[in-house]
Design a protein around this motif. Structure first.
Motif, short mmCIF file in Angstrom:
data_model
loop_
_atom_site.label_atom_id
_atom_site.label_comp_id
_atom_site.label_asym_id
_atom_site.label_seq_id
_atom_site.Cartn_x
_atom_site.Cartn_y
_atom_site.Cartn_z
N SER A 101 0.96 -1.14 0.01
CA SER A 101 0.03 0.04 0.11
C SER A 101 0.88 1.02 -0.07
O SER A 101 1.93 1.11 0.16
CB SER A 101 -1.13 -0.04 1.19
OG SER A 101 -0.26 0.08 2.50
N LYS A 102 0.26 2.29 -0.29
CA LYS A 102 0.92 3.66 -0.12
C LYS A 102 0.02 4.69 0.37
O LYS A 102 -0.87 4.55 0.14
CB LYS A 102 1.58 4.04 -1.58
CG LYS A 102 0.47 4.30 -2.76
CD LYS A 102 1.02 4.96 -3.83
CE LYS A 102 0.05 5.27 -4.89
NZ LYS A 102 0.65 5.78 -6.23
N LEU A 103 0.74 5.82 1.10
CA LEU A 103 0.09 6.69 1.46
C LEU A 103 0.42 8.06 0.73
O LEU A 103 1.73 8.32 0.83
CB LEU A 103 0.44 7.09 3.22
CG LEU A 103 -0.05 8.20 3.73
CD1 LEU A 103 -1.44 8.37 3.91
CD2 LEU A 103 0.51 8.28 5.30
N THR A 104 -0.35 8.77 0.31
CA THR A 104 -0.11 10.36 -0.28
C THR A 104 -0.61 11.30 0.39
O THR A 104 -1.69 11.29 1.03
CB THR A 104 -0.73 10.21 -1.57
OG1 THR A 104 -0.40 9.01 -2.22
CG2 THR A 104 -0.49 11.57 -2.32
N GLY A 166 11.16 3.05 -1.59
CA GLY A 166 10.04 3.26 -2.51
C GLY A 166 9.17 4.48 -2.19
O GLY A 166 8.61 4.96 -2.96
N ASP A 167 9.57 5.23 -1.20
CA ASP A 167 9.09 6.57 -0.85
C ASP A 167 9.80 7.64 -2.20
O ASP A 167 10.57 7.71 -2.38
CB ASP A 167 9.47 7.24 0.42
CG ASP A 167 9.19 6.22 1.57
OD1 ASP A 167 8.23 5.51 1.41
OD2 ASP A 167 10.00 6.28 2.67
N SER A 168 8.70 8.60 -2.44
CA SER A 168 8.92 9.66 -3.65
C SER A 168 8.22 10.84 -3.24
O SER A 168 7.45 10.84 -2.56
CB SER A 168 8.76 8.90 -4.74
OG SER A 168 7.37 8.49 -4.94
N VAL A 169 8.74 11.98 -4.05
CA VAL A 169 8.16 13.12 -4.08
C VAL A 169 7.41 13.27 -5.25
O VAL A 169 7.94 13.07 -6.51
CB VAL A 169 8.97 14.34 -3.93
CG1 VAL A 169 8.47 15.65 -4.17
CG2 VAL A 169 9.83 14.30 -2.50
N LEU A 170 6.12 13.36 -5.34
CA LEU A 170 5.07 13.38 -6.29
C LEU A 170 5.20 14.52 -7.21
O LEU A 170 5.19 14.49 -8.47
CB LEU A 170 3.71 12.71 -6.12
CG LEU A 170 3.76 11.62 -5.53
CD1 LEU A 170 2.12 11.11 -5.29
CD2 LEU A 170 4.18 10.37 -6.46
N SER A 171 5.07 15.50 -6.35
CA SER A 171 5.23 16.77 -6.88
C SER A 171 5.41 17.95 -6.16
O SER A 171 5.28 17.89 -5.09
CB SER A 171 3.74 17.37 -7.51
OG SER A 171 2.69 17.16 -6.43
N LYS A 184 5.57 4.32 0.88
CA LYS A 184 5.19 2.97 0.45
C LYS A 184 5.26 2.04 1.65
O LYS A 184 6.22 2.13 2.24
CB LYS A 184 6.00 2.36 -0.62
CG LYS A 184 5.43 1.21 -1.31
CD LYS A 184 6.13 0.80 -2.50
CE LYS A 184 5.46 -0.40 -3.13
NZ LYS A 184 6.14 -1.02 -4.57
N PHE A 185 4.22 0.98 1.67
CA PHE A 185 4.27 0.29 2.99
C PHE A 185 4.14 -1.26 2.47
O PHE A 185 3.39 -1.42 1.58
CB PHE A 185 3.32 0.49 3.93
CG PHE A 185 3.21 1.96 4.61
CD1 PHE A 185 3.99 2.25 5.92
CD2 PHE A 185 2.65 2.91 3.68
CE1 PHE A 185 4.05 3.55 6.14
CE2 PHE A 185 2.55 4.22 4.30
CZ PHE A 185 3.57 4.71 5.53
N THR A 188 3.67 -6.14 6.15
CA THR A 188 4.10 -6.19 7.57
C THR A 188 4.02 -5.03 8.26
O THR A 188 3.91 -5.20 9.62
CB THR A 188 5.52 -6.85 7.68
OG1 THR A 188 6.39 -5.78 7.08
CG2 THR A 188 5.69 -8.09 7.08
N GLN A 189 4.08 -4.00 7.76
CA GLN A 189 3.93 -2.57 8.36
C GLN A 189 2.37 -2.18 8.46
O GLN A 189 2.05 -1.70 9.36
CB GLN A 189 4.43 -1.50 7.34
CG GLN A 189 6.23 -1.69 7.45
CD GLN A 189 6.77 -1.08 6.35
OE1 GLN A 189 6.28 -0.70 5.22
NE2 GLN A 189 8.24 -0.42 6.71
N ILE A 190 1.75 -2.43 7.27
CA ILE A 190 0.19 -2.20 7.11
C ILE A 190 -0.52 -3.25 6.67
O ILE A 190 -0.64 -3.44 5.27
CB ILE A 190 0.08 -0.61 6.56
CG1 ILE A 190 0.64 0.50 7.25
CG2 ILE A 190 -1.49 -0.69 6.47
CD1 ILE A 190 0.50 1.57 6.39
N PRO A 191 -0.73 -4.12 7.51
CA PRO A 191 -1.46 -5.42 7.00
C PRO A 191 -2.89 -5.18 6.44
O PRO A 191 -3.69 -4.20 7.16
CB PRO A 191 -1.66 -6.37 8.13
CG PRO A 191 -1.50 -5.57 9.43
CD PRO A 191 -0.56 -4.67 8.82
#
Length: 432
Positions: A101-104, A166-171, A184-185, A188-191
């Protein structure tokens, strides 16, 4: 007899065009410009609190300061645990398998003096809402964070992407100076919990090499946090790729300690000063009384509202503010509705430490009151935290800063608000 009468008529109508013109005395008035400081024009001014609460704010405020601790909290919506296997008429479904999963989220305001700003992400119990408090959520922040991300380091990376996490700056928004991140997760970090349908609740804290404060986008302006699940569908043991399952937050806000000062009766703040800003947001209601000769019979050239702070503005270094004046559609005290028009004078931009007078040009507002004599001559004074400078206009939001500006009221003679007017008196035409 008739001949004599005609002769007299001709003589009576005869005009000597060679004689000089003769006009009667016609005394005329003079145009007189007057500048006056009206120190008693504003009266019955009062402050009220509660207009914009933390879960309605346009920014999620995070701070780790000696005098304040603020933590954004949010909860995402559910995703279906099963999806259709085929896109045709077959309605057979299969269970989803979550890969990651990913958090924005969007970083709106940053403190350039607080280096190495770190974002700590904590899991919270489901069920947080507008009634959640700092004390009620504090135990969840006592555990180990799911992730700790150095936002300054991520922005400084080549390509603005961490190939390991996998973390990034989108804009990066050059106008608002806002940065949008994607973290990004793995599972195991966010089931993914089927019983919760993938609903998640999080809390954020910020730390840095110095006391830190930051503001993040909220769902109120469409820039709130978003969680996306990378999934596949199990079809008899075969995993089929499916599009991301994106979910915006169902609730977001922030909790903080210490709480605001205790209110007096009827939600009214201190009577000797005017309080504007803070969380929940406070407004000052100012009532104006102009001399009838000025309101009804003069032409207003310029009008300036003068406000005097009774103490320097305490605020975090990255914060900038301006005051906005909105006239009300009806004077109903704390529940006075703001008029739905474009007459909204603003002050110049200011920041922490303001101790000088604040001046706001309100010429358009006073001219409107001259035109519409049935309107209530009352106005709200609001404090807005700067979001961006749009062309020549300041754009900001109420309830997006903890700063509360203390201004003198009509009950403090040395600091009371005043109105400086430049006007032309009524022109007095002469009598012939």
């Amino acid at each position: 007899m008739v001949t004599a009468t005609i002769a007299l008529g001709v003589l009576a109508c005869t005009e000597d065009i060679t004689s000089p013109a003769s006009c009667p005395d016609f005394p005329c008035g003079q145009i007189v410009t007057v500048e006056s400081l009206l120190v008693t024009a504003i009266s019955r001014d009062t402050s009220f609190r509660g207009y914009v609460e933390s879960h309605r704010a346009f920014a999620l405020l995070a701070a780790t300061l000696p005098s304040l601790d603020s933590r954004p909290i949010f909860q995402t919506g559910p995703i279906p645990p099963r999806l259709r296997i085929n896109s045709g008429s077959d309605t057979t479904t299969g269970p989803i398998v979550v890969d990651s999963s990913k958090l924005t989220f969007t970083w709106l305001r940053r403190d350039s003096a607080a280096l190495n700003l770190r974002l700590e992400l904590y899991r919270l119990p489901l069920g947080i809402d507008s009634t959640s408090t700092y004390a009620g959520t504090d135990p969840a922040f006592g555990g180990t964070p799911v992730r700790v991300v150095n936002l300054d380091s991520l922005v400084a990376l080549p390509g603005r992407r961490d190939s390991v996490t996998g973390d990034s700056v989108l804009s990066v928004d050059s106008v608002r100076h806002a940065v949008t991140f994607s973290l990004k997760f793995d599972t195991t970090q966010i089931p993914f919990v089927v019983a919760d349908s993938g609903r998640l609740a999080f809390g954020l804290r910020v730390t840095a090499d110095a006391p830190a404060s930051a503001a993040f986008g909220s769902s109120e302006v469409g820039s709130g946090p978003e969680v996306a699940w990378f999934i596949r569908v199990d079809s008899a043991g075969t995993l089929l790729e499916r599009p991301l399952q994106r979910r915006l937050v169902g609730f977001d806000g922030f909790v903080f300690d210490p709480p605001p000062d205790t209110l007096a009766s009827n939600n009214t703040l201190r009577s000797d000063t005017l309080t504007v800003g803070g969380v929940p947001a406070s407004r000052a209601l100012l009532r104006l009384t102009l001399p009838r000769a000025i309101r009804d019979s003069s032409q207003i050239i310029r009008a300036t509202l003068i406000l005097v702070p009774v103490a320097p503005v305490p605020a975090a270094p990255p914060d900038s503010f301006f005051l906005m004046v909105n006239h009300v559609a009806a004077d109903l005290g704390a529940k006075s509705p703001i008029a739905n028009d474009t007459i909204a004078p603003k002050s110049a931009l200011f920041g922490p430490g303001l101790a000088d007078t604040v001046q706001i040009e309100v010429t358009s507002l006073l001219r409107f009151w001259q035109f519409d004599t049935t309107s209530a001559t009352a106005m709200y004074l609001r404090l807005l935290a700067l979001d961006r400078v749009d062309s020549t206009q300041l754009v900001g939001f109420e309830g997006s800063t903890f700063t509360a500006l203390q201004l003198g009221s009509s009950r403090t003679p040395a600091f009371r608000p005043a109105l400086r007017l430049t006007f032309v008196r009524r022109y007095k035409f002469g009598q012939p």
